[in-house]
Design an enzyme around this catalytic site. Structure first.
Site, short mmCIF file in Angstrom:
data_model
loop_
_atom_site.label_atom_id
_atom_site.label_comp_id
_atom_site.label_asym_id
_atom_site.label_seq_id
_atom_site.Cartn_x
_atom_site.Cartn_y
_atom_site.Cartn_z
N LYS A 16 0.86 -1.20 0.00
CA LYS A 16 0.00 0.00 0.00
C LYS A 16 0.89 1.23 0.00
CE LYS A 16 -4.63 0.43 0.50
NZ LYS A 16 -5.65 -0.58 0.17
N GLY A 53 -21.68 4.77 4.32
CA GLY A 53 -20.70 5.32 3.39
C GLY A 53 -21.18 5.20 1.95
N LEU A 54 -21.34 6.35 1.29
CA LEU A 54 -21.80 6.36 -0.10
C LEU A 54 -20.72 6.93 -1.01
CD1 LEU A 54 -25.50 7.51 0.46
CD2 LEU A 54 -24.73 5.23 -0.24
N GLY A 55 -19.51 6.47 -0.81
CA GLY A 55 -18.41 6.83 -1.71
C GLY A 55 -18.52 6.02 -2.99
N HIS A 56 -17.40 5.82 -3.68
CA HIS A 56 -17.46 5.11 -4.97
C HIS A 56 -18.09 3.73 -4.82
CE1 HIS A 56 -13.97 7.87 -6.09
NE2 HIS A 56 -15.02 8.24 -6.77
N VAL A 57 -17.54 2.93 -3.89
CA VAL A 57 -18.05 1.57 -3.74
C VAL A 57 -19.46 1.60 -3.15
CG1 VAL A 57 -17.68 -0.67 -2.64
CG2 VAL A 57 -15.71 0.64 -3.47
N GLY A 58 -19.64 2.43 -2.12
CA GLY A 58 -20.94 2.50 -1.44
C GLY A 58 -22.08 2.83 -2.39
N1 PHE Z 1 -8.18 -0.07 -3.32
C1 PHE Z 1 -7.88 -1.38 -3.75
C2 PHE Z 1 -7.99 -2.34 -2.56
O1 PHE Z 1 -7.82 -1.96 -1.42
C3 PHE Z 1 -6.50 -1.38 -4.28
C4 PHE Z 1 -6.25 -1.91 -5.62
C5 PHE Z 1 -7.18 -1.92 -6.63
C6 PHE Z 1 -5.05 -2.41 -5.84
C7 PHE Z 1 -6.88 -2.46 -7.82
C8 PHE Z 1 -4.71 -2.97 -7.06
C9 PHE Z 1 -5.63 -2.96 -8.04
O2 PHE Z 1 -8.27 -3.51 -2.72
#
Ligand code: PHE
EC number: 1.4.1.9
Length: 342
Positions: free
Chosen positions: A72, A176-181
């Site tokens: 990360k 949480g209503l961000g991108h994934v939410g």
């Molecule tokens: N944000 C993604 C995760 O935490 C990180 C990611 C996405 C890494 C795509 C590599 C490819 O899973």
């Protein structure tokens, strides 16, 4: 004990900002993990987050059965900083240079605060980047796939609790209503779940109205009675304190690092609340990026891999029930077995 393979801390030569790149493990393959561009009180807080998030990535890949390792990158923005477009480019180029120096040991992707457009900028300097926009040869936004994988996990949880994977009428509370939410909220609405949503940003409220979901204040959301709670915001939500307030049967969501400390998993278990490990639930994004970009699967094959999260969660729940343990422990054991550490 230091259990990370490498930790690089640099002050970006262009941006002056602290960059922390943590490679937790390459035991299963080259490391991958997102770039978090977020506000922290100080760079040491960014370092702490990078260490925790990168080790969670190792578990995420191991549990998903992918030959990648955990890493990360965190850029710790001082509180209140807004980056104008030229400064943003500077940071991204600084980050790209650090990645390039690792020569393929680690590849980056988007995370909180970054997007496929940012990956395109990083891609001007280094090839070790996932999720560039499709017209540049990348797999693009990973969040719809993370949402799809979360939905698969929710089907498994529903089947385990109610003997029915159908989410119709099931009370779900999404934090949480961000991108994934947002993607997840749409998927849950399409499945007729009885959906309550919240976000710390009141500007997200119209989305609740658009979807016919109930909006609830974020201050009291944890004590709202519900069937399944879905954390989809920043980590650290579940603490020794907040677990007292919960009135749900299970928690399964895509937010990374939901537990404030690992002990919270035991507290939840004692309260009779099932907690599905976040690194299992949230793997859809990386599964899609890695299987399409590295393993060259087509969209259908990759989507099958994302949907297989349902089977993974079902197996964890079965193992937990038959061995009188928790899904948290079962997930940990599965990952450690794959990593060859047990
Ligand atoms: N944000 C993604 C995760 O935490 C990180 C990611 C996405 C890494 C795509 C590599 C490819 O899973």
């Amino acid at each position: 004990m230091l259990d990370h393979e490498q930790i690089l801390i640099r002050r970006g030569p262009r941006s002056g900002l602290p960059i922390v790149l943590a490679v937790h493990s390459t035991a299963l393959g080259p490391a991958a993990g997102g770039l978090r561009l977020w506000h922290y009180p100080g760079w040491r807080d960014g370092l702490t987050d990078a260490l925790r998030l990168s080790s969670a990535m190792t578990l995420k890949f191991a549990a998903a059965g992918l030959p990648s390792g955990g890493g990360k990158t965190v850029v710790a923005l001082p509180p209140g900083t807004e980056l104008d477009p030229p400064s943003r480019r500077d940071v991204l180029r600084d980050v790209a240079e650090v990645i390039n120096a690792l020569d393929g040991t680690y590849a980056v992707g988007p995370d909180v605060g970054t997007s496929p457009a940012d990956m395109a900028v990083i891609g001007e300097t280094t090839p070790h980047v996932f999720c560039k926009p499709p017209h540049l040869g990348g797999s693009g936004d990973s969040s719809p796939h993370t949402a799809q994988g979360t939905l698969a996990a929710l089907h498994a949880v529903s089947h385990h609790l109610y003997g029915d994977r159908d989410l119709d009428g099931r009370r779900m509370t999404l934090i949480g209503l961000g991108h994934v939410g947002e993607h997840l909220a749409r998927l849950l609405t399409a499945e007729n779940a009885d959906l309550t949503v919240t976000d710390i940003d009141p500007a997200k409220r119209p989305l609740a109205e658009e979807l016919g979901a109930t909006w609830h204040s974020s201050a009291t959301i944890l004590s709202k009675e519900t069937d399944i709670l879905i954390p989809a915001a920043l980590g650290g939500l579940l603490t020794a304190q907040t677990t007292h307030d919960l009135r749900c049967r299970a928690i399964a969501g895509p937010a990374n690092n939901q537990l404030d400390t690992p002990e919270v998993a035991g507290l939840l278990h004692r309260r009779g609340i099932l907690w599905i490990p976040d690194y299992v639930v949230s793997a859809g994004g990386v599964i899609n990026a890695i299987t399409t970009e590295l393993h060259h699967l087509d969209a259908t094959q990759s989507s099958t891999r994302v949907n297989a999260i349902e089977t993974i969660v079902t197996d964890l729940l079965t193992t937990a029930a038959t061995q009188d343990t928790t899904p948290a422990q079962a997930g940990h054991d599965l990952a450690q077995r794959r990593l060859g550490t047990t």
